[in-house]
Enzyme design. Sequence first.
Site, short mmCIF file in Angstrom:
data_model
loop_
_atom_site.label_atom_id
_atom_site.label_comp_id
_atom_site.label_asym_id
_atom_site.label_seq_id
_atom_site.Cartn_x
_atom_site.Cartn_y
_atom_site.Cartn_z
N CYS A 83 0.82 -1.22 0.00
CA CYS A 83 0.00 0.00 0.00
C CYS A 83 0.85 1.26 0.00
O CYS A 83 0.33 2.37 -0.16
CB CYS A 83 -0.95 -0.01 1.19
SG CYS A 83 -2.02 -1.46 1.17
N CYS A 205 -12.98 0.39 8.10
CA CYS A 205 -12.04 -0.20 7.14
C CYS A 205 -12.11 0.55 5.82
O CYS A 205 -13.21 0.83 5.32
CB CYS A 205 -12.38 -1.66 6.88
SG CYS A 205 -12.38 -2.68 8.37
N SER A 206 -10.95 0.84 5.21
CA SER A 206 -10.94 1.48 3.90
C SER A 206 -11.53 0.50 2.89
O SER A 206 -11.44 -0.71 3.06
CB SER A 206 -9.52 1.90 3.51
OG SER A 206 -8.64 0.80 3.59
N ILE A 208 -12.55 -1.28 -1.02
CA ILE A 208 -11.92 -1.78 -2.25
C ILE A 208 -12.27 -0.77 -3.35
O ILE A 208 -13.44 -0.42 -3.51
CB ILE A 208 -12.44 -3.19 -2.58
CG1 ILE A 208 -11.95 -4.18 -1.52
CG2 ILE A 208 -12.03 -3.62 -3.97
CD1 ILE A 208 -12.63 -5.54 -1.57
N LYS A 325 -10.18 5.96 3.98
CA LYS A 325 -11.53 5.51 4.35
C LYS A 325 -12.60 6.20 3.52
O LYS A 325 -13.51 5.55 3.02
CB LYS A 325 -11.78 5.77 5.85
CG LYS A 325 -13.21 5.49 6.29
CD LYS A 325 -13.54 4.00 6.19
CE LYS A 325 -15.04 3.74 6.22
NZ LYS A 325 -15.66 3.86 4.89
N HIS A 329 -9.33 3.70 -1.57
CA HIS A 329 -7.95 3.21 -1.46
C HIS A 329 -7.60 2.29 -2.62
O HIS A 329 -7.42 1.08 -2.44
CB HIS A 329 -7.80 2.50 -0.10
CG HIS A 329 -6.43 2.02 0.21
ND1 HIS A 329 -5.28 2.58 -0.32
CD2 HIS A 329 -5.99 1.00 1.03
CE1 HIS A 329 -4.22 1.95 0.15
NE2 HIS A 329 -4.62 0.98 0.95
#
Lengths: 382, 100
Positions: A83, A205-206, A208, A325, A329
């Site tokens: 990342c 959670c970030s 998809i 978030k 991402h």
Amino acid sequence: MNISITGCGQTKFGELWDSSPRSLARQAVFTAIADSGINKKSIQAIFVSNMLSGILGMQSHLGALFAEELGIQVPAFTIEGACASGGLAVHSAINSLLSQKYNTVLVLGVEKMTDHSSEFISSALMGAGSNEERLAGATFPALYALLARAHMEKYGTTESQLASVSVKNHFHASLNPLAQFSHPLTLDQVIRSSSVASPLKLLECSPISDGAAAIILQSSSSPKKDSVEIIASEVATDTLGLANRNSLTELQSTKKAAKNAFTSCGITPSDIDIAEVHDCFSIAEILAIEDIGFDKKGEVAKKMEQGKYRIDSDGLVINSSGGLKGCGHPIGATGVKQIIEIYNQLLGQCKDRQVKNAQLGLTHNVGGTGATAVIHILKKHD
Amino acid sequence: MISPIKIWRNQKKYAQQIGKMGTIISWSLINVPPEGFIDQSPYPIALIKLGDGTNTLAQIVDWETKHLRKNQPVIAVIRRTQEVTSDEVVAYGIKFKPCL
């Protein structure tokens, strides 16, 4: 360092089902070229940031692929650091300018993730972890959950304080037309969302995401008025997996890269007006603010819940883009997008989410659970 | 697919780990698993401090809610690691189960 950002381009981040990686790259790059006002023939090298194309799309060799697609047949490189790929690509591009091999280069971050199931994406992302972590069936939310639980235990950090990170970042994202999510969130919505890996919930959670981001970097011995210069670029690494870390409540790579960055340009954390930090999960933003040195360990979560770090608060603003978030991402694009957000903020181009009088900005990009960290510091020339 | 050669290579390492005791440092219950682990979900993973002072990260098996806590004693056992298709070698690896 005499490195200027002379142009930026970013696609919308999100579930872009009608866009291919090639079309995302074209849109971001040609926007950046138009923004800089250069002729594309003056670009001497391309640094492509991507993590998952080889696994998800069976397509490696992205340097040559995008050189062909963009009609810019120059030396081209793919940079991968999970990342942190975007931050690493910017760092590598800067090094190529500092070596005086080139004086104008393109950095392109691109990722196409939403063609695949979330289980396959979770499995592919674990390529950034250790073999031991993969065999355990670990996921990145679960690995950060281990850090969150340790932080909660040591500093009394609460679920509500963690949830307030997502509330802030969705508020910022709601003011960013290129963000994946345009809706604000309430604390209650975050806390009541389903558990992904306890104690972390879905809305911590970030997501998809698909997206691309591109910047033009140039050597500049005399920066122009109203331009943005990169004054520090530092990378640090730590153990690949979590098992052999000395502490679960800090990321040593972030601390080291940040310390080296501040030392190299002679400023302190309190000089920074605005920062984009790596909030892949709610706990990650808390750790980032502490480990960069913006606030004391154990005090950040409480201040977050009280409304600090928002664009409408006094003092340091964190993740005005919406962060990972809220803005999304797309792995390879994230580190490049962080640079673009700070560039636009320093030049006063962020409209509804504009932070007043920002002169110095910082970006913080993390790979894995802190195996890699990249820090950049950007300064506006009046 | 995990290469059969890799599975064979790892067996030597696992043989030395069976029966090792440790305690849980931090844990998480995974509700959204990666590919290959869907049939086991939900399942906990934990960071475990072993008796020799080293740490390891592993899945917890044979657990009840009362076992998901810091300092819970655990012991290393051999278990099937993940789902395989009919023509793949079944991979076994180290997991930990509560021992008190």
